[in-house]
Motif scaffolding. Structure first.
Motif, PDB file in Angstrom:
ATOM      1  N   PHE A 178      28.834   9.875  36.069  1.00 10.10           N
ATOM      2  CA  PHE A 178      29.454   8.620  36.202  1.00 10.10           C
ATOM      3  C   PHE A 178      29.583   8.100  37.450  1.00 10.10           C
ATOM      4  CE2 PHE A 178      31.279  10.799  32.422  1.00 10.10           C
ATOM      5  CZ  PHE A 178      31.081   9.967  31.526  1.00 10.10           C
ATOM      6  N   ASP A 179      29.358   6.734  37.823  1.00  9.53           N
ATOM      7  CA  ASP A 179      29.633   6.141  39.043  1.00  9.53           C
ATOM      8  C   ASP A 179      31.045   5.791  39.465  1.00  9.53           C
ATOM      9  OD1 ASP A 179      28.850   4.752  41.277  1.00  9.53           O
ATOM     10  OD2 ASP A 179      27.861   2.958  40.484  1.00  9.53           O
ATOM     11  N   LEU A 180      31.340   6.396  40.421  1.00  5.73           N
ATOM     12  CA  LEU A 180      32.803   6.391  40.843  1.00  5.73           C
ATOM     13  C   LEU A 180      32.774   4.979  41.429  1.00  5.73           C
ATOM     14  CD1 LEU A 180      33.739   9.967  42.222  1.00  5.73           C
ATOM     15  CD2 LEU A 180      34.157   8.979  40.010  1.00  5.73           C
ATOM     16  N   ALA A 181      31.691   4.200  41.766  1.00  2.00           N
ATOM     17  CA  ALA A 181      31.892   2.864  42.291  1.00  2.00           C
ATOM     18  C   ALA A 181      32.115   1.815  41.465  1.00  2.00           C
ATOM     19  CB  ALA A 181      30.754   2.447  43.437  1.00  2.00           C
ATOM     20  N   GLY A 182      31.737   2.256  40.254  1.00  2.00           N
ATOM     21  CA  GLY A 182      31.974   1.218  38.946  1.00  2.00           C
ATOM     22  C   GLY A 182      33.197   1.445  38.313  1.00  2.00           C
ATOM     23  N   ASN A 183      33.406   1.077  37.060  1.00  2.00           N
ATOM     24  CA  ASN A 183      34.626   1.246  36.248  1.00  2.00           C
ATOM     25  C   ASN A 183      34.192   2.547  35.492  1.00  2.00           C
ATOM     26  OD1 ASN A 183      35.823  -0.893  37.182  1.00  2.00           O
ATOM     27  ND2 ASN A 183      35.352  -2.160  35.218  1.00  2.00           N
ATOM     28  N   ILE A 184      35.117   3.694  35.635  1.00  2.00           N
ATOM     29  CA  ILE A 184      35.157   4.977  34.904  1.00  2.00           C
ATOM     30  C   ILE A 184      35.419   4.657  33.535  1.00  2.00           C
ATOM     31  CG2 ILE A 184      35.828   7.236  34.987  1.00  2.00           C
ATOM     32  CD1 ILE A 184      34.065   6.730  37.166  1.00  2.00           C
ATOM     33  N   ARG A 209      38.520   2.908  40.209  1.00  2.00           N
ATOM     34  CA  ARG A 209      38.647   1.815  39.113  1.00  2.00           C
ATOM     35  C   ARG A 209      38.251   2.454  37.498  1.00  2.00           C
ATOM     36  NH1 ARG A 209      35.080  -3.206  40.971  1.00  2.00           N
ATOM     37  NH2 ARG A 209      36.037  -4.134  38.916  1.00  2.00           N
ATOM     38  N   TRP A 210      38.660   1.907  36.737  1.00  2.00           N
ATOM     39  CA  TRP A 210      38.516   2.530  35.427  1.00  2.00           C
ATOM     40  C   TRP A 210      38.674   1.292  34.379  1.00  2.00           C
ATOM     41  CZ3 TRP A 210      42.736   1.546  32.108  1.00  2.00           C
ATOM     42  CH2 TRP A 210      43.920   1.276  32.691  1.00  2.00           C
ATOM     43  N   ARG A 211      38.372   1.831  33.205  1.00  2.00           N
ATOM     44  CA  ARG A 211      38.434   1.030  31.690  1.00  2.00           C
ATOM     45  C   ARG A 211      38.517   1.691  30.651  1.00  2.00           C
ATOM     46  NH1 ARG A 211      33.591   0.597  29.093  1.00  2.00           N
ATOM     47  NH2 ARG A 211      31.847   1.375  30.072  1.00  2.00           N
ATOM     48  N   VAL A 212      39.254   1.405  29.599  1.00  2.00           N
ATOM     49  CA  VAL A 212      39.214   2.183  28.156  1.00  2.00           C
ATOM     50  C   VAL A 212      38.140   1.826  27.429  1.00  2.00           C
ATOM     51  CG1 VAL A 212      40.612   2.896  26.432  1.00  2.00           C
ATOM     52  CG2 VAL A 212      41.887   2.406  28.576  1.00  2.00           C
ATOM     53  N   ALA A 213      37.372   2.816  27.286  1.00  2.00           N
ATOM     54  CA  ALA A 213      35.966   2.611  26.621  1.00  2.00           C
ATOM     55  C   ALA A 213      36.050   2.909  25.181  1.00  2.00           C
ATOM     56  CB  ALA A 213      34.781   3.433  27.157  1.00  2.00           C
ATOM     57  N   TYR A 214      37.135   3.942  24.798  1.00  2.00           N
ATOM     58  CA  TYR A 214      37.411   4.335  23.542  1.00  2.00           C
ATOM     59  C   TYR A 214      38.876   4.721  23.261  1.00  2.00           C
ATOM     60  CZ  TYR A 214      37.625   7.506  19.386  1.00  2.00           C
ATOM     61  OH  TYR A 214      38.057   8.051  18.135  1.00  2.00           O
ATOM     62  N   THR A 215      39.308   4.236  22.362  1.00  2.00           N
ATOM     63  CA  THR A 215      40.765   4.310  21.984  1.00  2.00           C
ATOM     64  C   THR A 215      40.916   4.871  20.267  1.00  2.00           C
ATOM     65  OG1 THR A 215      41.654   2.746  23.248  1.00  2.00           O
ATOM     66  CG2 THR A 215      43.065   3.548  21.606  1.00  2.00           C
ATOM     67  N   GLY A 216      41.497   6.191  20.055  1.00  2.00           N
ATOM     68  CA  GLY A 216      41.735   6.690  18.938  1.00  2.00           C
ATOM     69  C   GLY A 216      42.910   7.579  18.760  1.00  2.00           C
ATOM     70  N   PRO A 217      43.360   7.830  17.648  1.00  6.31           N
ATOM     71  CA  PRO A 217      44.782   8.607  17.522  1.00  6.31           C
ATOM     72  C   PRO A 217      44.509  10.079  17.322  1.00  6.31           C
ATOM     73  CG  PRO A 217      44.363   7.470  15.370  1.00  6.31           C
ATOM     74  CD  PRO A 217      43.325   6.724  16.375  1.00  6.31           C
ATOM     75  N   GLY A 218      43.246  10.446  16.774  1.00  6.83           N
ATOM     76  CA  GLY A 218      42.900  11.831  16.291  1.00  6.83           C
ATOM     77  C   GLY A 218      42.117  12.420  17.553  1.00  6.83           C
ATOM     78  N   ILE A 219      42.505  13.988  17.622  1.00 12.11           N
ATOM     79  CA  ILE A 219      41.556  14.631  18.755  1.00 12.11           C
ATOM     80  C   ILE A 219      40.284  14.726  18.394  1.00 12.11           C
ATOM     81  CG2 ILE A 219      42.354  16.701  17.370  1.00 12.11           C
ATOM     82  CD1 ILE A 219      41.826  16.191  21.288  1.00 12.11           C
ATOM     83  N   SER A 220      39.765  14.599  17.108  1.00 15.07           N
ATOM     84  CA  SER A 220      38.231  15.071  16.758  1.00 15.07           C
ATOM     85  C   SER A 220      37.550  13.887  17.259  1.00 15.07           C
ATOM     86  CB  SER A 220      38.087  15.191  15.351  1.00 15.07           C
ATOM     87  OG  SER A 220      38.753  14.040  14.564  1.00 15.07           O
ATOM     88  N   GLY A 221      38.092  12.555  17.143  1.00 15.00           N
ATOM     89  CA  GLY A 221      37.606  11.234  17.451  1.00 15.00           C
ATOM     90  C   GLY A 221      37.221  11.402  18.935  1.00 15.00           C
ATOM     91  N   LEU A 222      38.551  11.706  19.550  1.00 15.17           N
ATOM     92  CA  LEU A 222      38.441  11.704  21.249  1.00 15.17           C
ATOM     93  C   LEU A 222      37.155  12.818  21.501  1.00 15.17           C
ATOM     94  CD1 LEU A 222      40.358  10.419  23.178  1.00 15.17           C
ATOM     95  CD2 LEU A 222      41.686  12.492  23.424  1.00 15.17           C
TER      96      LEU A 222
END
Length: 304
Positions: A178-184, A209-222
């Motif tokens: 991951f490029d730390l200069a971009g959005n993680i 800097r960061w962005r949320v690329a995936y959101t989910g309630p279950g641990i398996s999805g994560l």
């Protein structure tokens, strides 16, 4: 020979029942005693302690400092006493056990510990509810659960028996950089998750800097999101899977703040099966090296 004070288990049981059930009359109903009898037992216990254990503020009952300390010992004494009693009485271990586990913790590890116990006792039916820590504790208060494991924000919480510390780690797919200069890109549970909060706090403090690329309630999805390279996430070592690697400061990812996890239950509401399950969980936590010191619990008790 030194003078030893013996704390009678019936006095300790009354004390814990008043606290866990929130009222003298409710404790009396469970223990088969009148409110005056319950009050008398509390006074006898205070004579042994040499100090008040419960104080009244208006119409509210609260634990004193001595009461908070006594509560941690009382829970342990009763837990071991009741397990020994059920063993020597050859009590049949059966019934339904309702367990609450948090979405944002090592559910797989804890489920394994709990199902290991139920496999040994085929007469037990297991119901596991997974949700956010606040929801789980609400269900325990409403007597919809027999025991719960949840995140705690402090060392004092109602129904708290044991706590231990977890330090989340950054997890990424092997070979993915991951490029730390971009959005993680982050893979996270929805807002309200303690692990999500730890990630955002750490990155903001490090000015990454960061962005949320995936959101989910279950641990398996994560876990799948991490393995597929959608983003990095905060996991425990118990939820790391083959194909994942840990990231740390050398990779530019700041350390994540620790999380305190607690084991909660209402002792008067537990069956023999529940007491033995509590002991089984504590033993496995001790073996895994994650069980912490006995914690003091506190709560406000209404005289009803």
């Amino acid at each position: 020979m030194r003078n030893i004070t013996n704390f009678q288990t019936d006095l300790l049981r009354t004390f814990v029942s008043v606290i866990d059930l929130g009222a003298y009359t409710k404790a009396g109903d469970v223990l088969g005693r009148t409110q005056p009898a319950i009050s008398l037992q509390i006074r006898r216990l205070e004579d042994l302690v040499g100090a008040p254990v419960i104080k009244q503020v208006g119409r509210t009952l609260m634990l004193t400092g001595e009461g908070e300390m006594l509560l941690s010992y009382a829970r342990e004494i009763l837990r071991l006493n009741d397990e020994a009693a059920s063993y020597f009485n050859r009590a049949k271990i059966s019934g339904v056990l309702r367990v609450g586990l948090p979405n944002d913790y090592a559910v797989a590890f804890l489920q394994g510990v709990i199902t290991e116990y139920t496999r040994r006792h085929s007469e037990i039916s297991l119901e596991i509810y997974c949700g956010w820590s606040a929801e789980i504790l609400d269900r325990l208060r409403a007597d919809e659960l027999d025991l719960a494991i949840a995140m705690v924000n402090s060392e004092r919480a109602q129904y708290l028996s044991r706590t231990w510390i977890e330090r989340p780690i950054w997890a990424a797919a092997e070979g993915v950089t991951f490029d730390l200069a971009g959005n993680i890109p982050l893979a996270a549970h929805p807002e309200g998750c303690a692990y999500r909060e730890r990630m955002i706090q750490a990155l903001d403090a490090a000015r990454v800097r960061w962005r949320v690329a995936y959101t989910g309630p279950g641990i398996s999805g994560l876990q799948n999101a991490v393995l597929n390279g959608l983003g990095v996430s905060a996991l425990t070592r118990y939820t790391m899977l083959p194909g994942m690697r840990e990231l740390d400061e050398r990779d530019g990812f700041p350390a994540l703040a620790e999380i305190r996890v607690g084991l909660f239950y209402k002792h008067p509401r537990l069956s023999d099966a529940g007491i033995r399950l509590i002991n089984h969980i504590i033993a496995r936590l001790d073996e895994a090296g994650v069980s912490g010191d006995l914690m003091r619990a506190s709560g406000e008790l209404d005289r009803q």
